[in-house]
Scaffold this motif. Structure first.
Motif, PDB file in Angstrom:
ATOM      1  N   ASN A 135      31.547  -4.710 -38.941  1.00 20.43           N
ATOM      2  CA  ASN A 135      31.739  -4.520 -37.499  1.00 20.43           C
ATOM      3  C   ASN A 135      33.204  -4.636 -37.071  1.00 20.43           C
ATOM      4  O   ASN A 135      33.510  -4.716 -35.893  1.00 20.43           O
ATOM      5  CB  ASN A 135      30.841  -5.483 -36.706  1.00 20.43           C
ATOM      6  CG  ASN A 135      31.074  -6.926 -37.093  1.00 20.43           C
ATOM      7  OD1 ASN A 135      32.115  -7.256 -37.648  1.00 20.43           O
ATOM      8  ND2 ASN A 135      30.105  -7.788 -36.808  1.00 20.43           N
ATOM      9  N   SER A 136      34.097  -4.627 -38.058  1.00 12.76           N
ATOM     10  CA  SER A 136      35.523  -4.722 -37.746  1.00 12.76           C
ATOM     11  C   SER A 136      36.270  -3.515 -38.324  1.00 12.76           C
ATOM     12  O   SER A 136      35.927  -3.021 -39.394  1.00 12.76           O
ATOM     13  CB  SER A 136      36.054  -6.030 -38.348  1.00 12.76           C
ATOM     14  OG  SER A 136      37.442  -6.150 -38.202  1.00 12.76           O
TER      15      SER A 136
ATOM     16  N   ARG B  83      43.347  -5.750 -35.980  1.00 13.92           N
ATOM     17  CA  ARG B  83      41.887  -5.607 -36.143  1.00 13.92           C
ATOM     18  C   ARG B  83      41.234  -5.402 -34.795  1.00 13.92           C
ATOM     19  O   ARG B  83      41.673  -5.981 -33.803  1.00 13.92           O
ATOM     20  CB  ARG B  83      41.293  -6.892 -36.725  1.00 13.92           C
ATOM     21  CG  ARG B  83      41.619  -7.097 -38.142  1.00 13.92           C
ATOM     22  CD  ARG B  83      40.813  -8.253 -38.733  1.00 13.92           C
ATOM     23  NE  ARG B  83      40.976  -8.205 -40.169  1.00 13.92           N
ATOM     24  CZ  ARG B  83      42.035  -8.666 -40.797  1.00 13.92           C
ATOM     25  NH1 ARG B  83      43.001  -9.239 -40.130  1.00 13.92           N
ATOM     26  NH2 ARG B  83      42.125  -8.546 -42.115  1.00 13.92           N
ATOM     27  N   TRP B  84      40.169  -4.635 -34.750  1.00 14.16           N
ATOM     28  CA  TRP B  84      39.397  -4.474 -33.523  1.00 14.16           C
ATOM     29  C   TRP B  84      37.944  -4.201 -33.896  1.00 14.16           C
ATOM     30  O   TRP B  84      37.615  -4.012 -35.077  1.00 14.16           O
ATOM     31  CB  TRP B  84      39.987  -3.385 -32.623  1.00 14.16           C
ATOM     32  CG  TRP B  84      39.946  -1.982 -33.164  1.00 14.16           C
ATOM     33  CD1 TRP B  84      39.037  -1.024 -32.845  1.00 14.16           C
ATOM     34  CD2 TRP B  84      40.858  -1.366 -34.098  1.00 14.16           C
ATOM     35  NE1 TRP B  84      39.318   0.142 -33.515  1.00 14.16           N
ATOM     36  CE2 TRP B  84      40.431  -0.036 -34.289  1.00 14.16           C
ATOM     37  CE3 TRP B  84      41.975  -1.810 -34.807  1.00 14.16           C
ATOM     38  CZ2 TRP B  84      41.075   0.848 -35.152  1.00 14.16           C
ATOM     39  CZ3 TRP B  84      42.621  -0.926 -35.655  1.00 14.16           C
ATOM     40  CH2 TRP B  84      42.171   0.389 -35.819  1.00 14.16           C
ATOM     41  N   SER B  85      37.096  -4.217 -32.871  1.00 19.52           N
ATOM     42  CA  SER B  85      35.672  -4.045 -33.098  1.00 19.52           C
ATOM     43  C   SER B  85      35.389  -2.587 -33.511  1.00 19.52           C
ATOM     44  O   SER B  85      35.758  -1.658 -32.792  1.00 19.52           O
ATOM     45  CB  SER B  85      34.981  -4.410 -31.783  1.00 19.52           C
ATOM     46  OG  SER B  85      33.630  -4.295 -31.939  1.00 19.52           O
TER      47      SER B  85
ATOM     48  N   ASP C 187      37.272  -2.512 -42.171  1.00 17.05           N
ATOM     49  CA  ASP C 187      37.887  -3.810 -42.504  1.00 17.05           C
ATOM     50  C   ASP C 187      37.114  -4.453 -43.665  1.00 17.05           C
ATOM     51  O   ASP C 187      36.464  -5.487 -43.505  1.00 17.05           O
ATOM     52  CB  ASP C 187      37.894  -4.703 -41.257  1.00 17.05           C
ATOM     53  CG  ASP C 187      38.723  -5.960 -41.450  1.00 17.05           C
ATOM     54  OD1 ASP C 187      39.375  -6.083 -42.506  1.00 17.05           O
ATOM     55  OD2 ASP C 187      38.694  -6.819 -40.546  1.00 17.05           O
TER      56      ASP C 187
END
Ligand code: OAD
Length: 232
Positions: free
Chosen positions: A112-113, A122-124, A146
């Motif tokens: 989920n990253s 990093r983001w969703s 990620d």
């Protein structure tokens, strides 16, 4: 006597009963896909679409999965045990969190990253990532899943090694003991004098390093062990 410090390492086997495939069991993910193609930086450089599609499919499947009794029991242990409980997972799904765990170390990353290959922001991640997606921080078209690929350094090793150095109990659940550095955690824990427990369907590669071997399905062995610890 103070409550024991516990370090738990989980692998794909803990999520198997939630319907997510393992890697090395018969018909597992690595029987269907070549590691070099979908789980290395070189594979991503060669064919980013293949890699993004692979993790999109896994992300969609993981989003639909629900935690099982093993994930829930570990969350209960984390909230009720008076000593420290460090939960380290090699899994990239979020089933520990969905099962109620508040603190989870995802040493191999998380579906989920999203990660910027340029600036490491990093983001969703959206359910469907696309190749060449821009980083919201630096704008480079360098988004990638990620996920820690083979040849890359797992996350939070300092934190994990510190926890292992003061562990009284080390438990490995649903992991084949094939992939380092995770497969070597049992040795570090033994070095610290910890009691070591393996809970697996089939014995892992490093089974000889465990003091206590509890074969079986994680949904049964893990809640039984957690009840035992909490009643001590
Ligand atoms: P594996 O697929 O190598 O091993 C899964 C383990 O879970 C095996 O030992 C099975 O016997 C056991 N198992 C299966 N079902 C179970 C159940 N219901 N209850 C208990 N145990 C069960 O998966 P991992 O050890 O997690 O890394 O693999 C380690 C790493 O290799 C992964 O994180 C991934 C992979 O390549 C990367 O992608 C970097």
């Amino acid at each position: 006597m103070s409550a024991p410090s516990i370090v738990i390492l989980t692998g794909a086997g803990i999520s198997a009963e939630s319907g997510l495939g393992t890697f090395r069991d018969e018909g597992g993910l690595w029987a269907q896909h070549r590691i070099e193609d979908v789980a290395t930086p070189e594979g991503f450089a060669r064919n980013p679409q293949l890699v993004v599609d692979f993790y999109n499919a896994r992300r969609t499947q993981a989003a639909e999965a629900t935690p099982n009794a093993a994930h829930e029991a570990l969350a209960r242990l984390q909230s009720e045990h008076s000593g420290s409980v460090t939960l380290v997972t090699q899994n990239v799904d979020a089933l520990h969190e969905k099962g109620g765990s508040k603190t989870v170390i995802h040493m191999h990353g998380a579906l989920n990253s999203a990660l910027c290959g340029r600036c490491e922001h990093r983001w969703s991640a959206p359910l469907e990532m696309t190749v060449g997606q821009s980083c919201p921080h630096c704008g480079a078209p360098s988004a990638r899943p990620d996920i820690v690929w083979f040849g890359e350094m797992p996350y939070e090793m300092d934190r994990i090694e510190k926890a292992l150095a003061r562990a009284d109990v080390f438990v490995a659940i649903g992991t084949s003991g094939n992939v380092y550095p995770a497969a070597g955690f049992v040795q570090l824990a033994r070095h610290a004098g910890a009691h070591t427990i393996e809970m697996n369907l089939d014995p892992g590669e490093n089974v000889g390093l465990f003091d206590d071997i509890r074969p079986g399905m994680a949904s049964q062995t893990v809640p039984a062990w957690v009840s035992e610890v909490l009643s001590q």
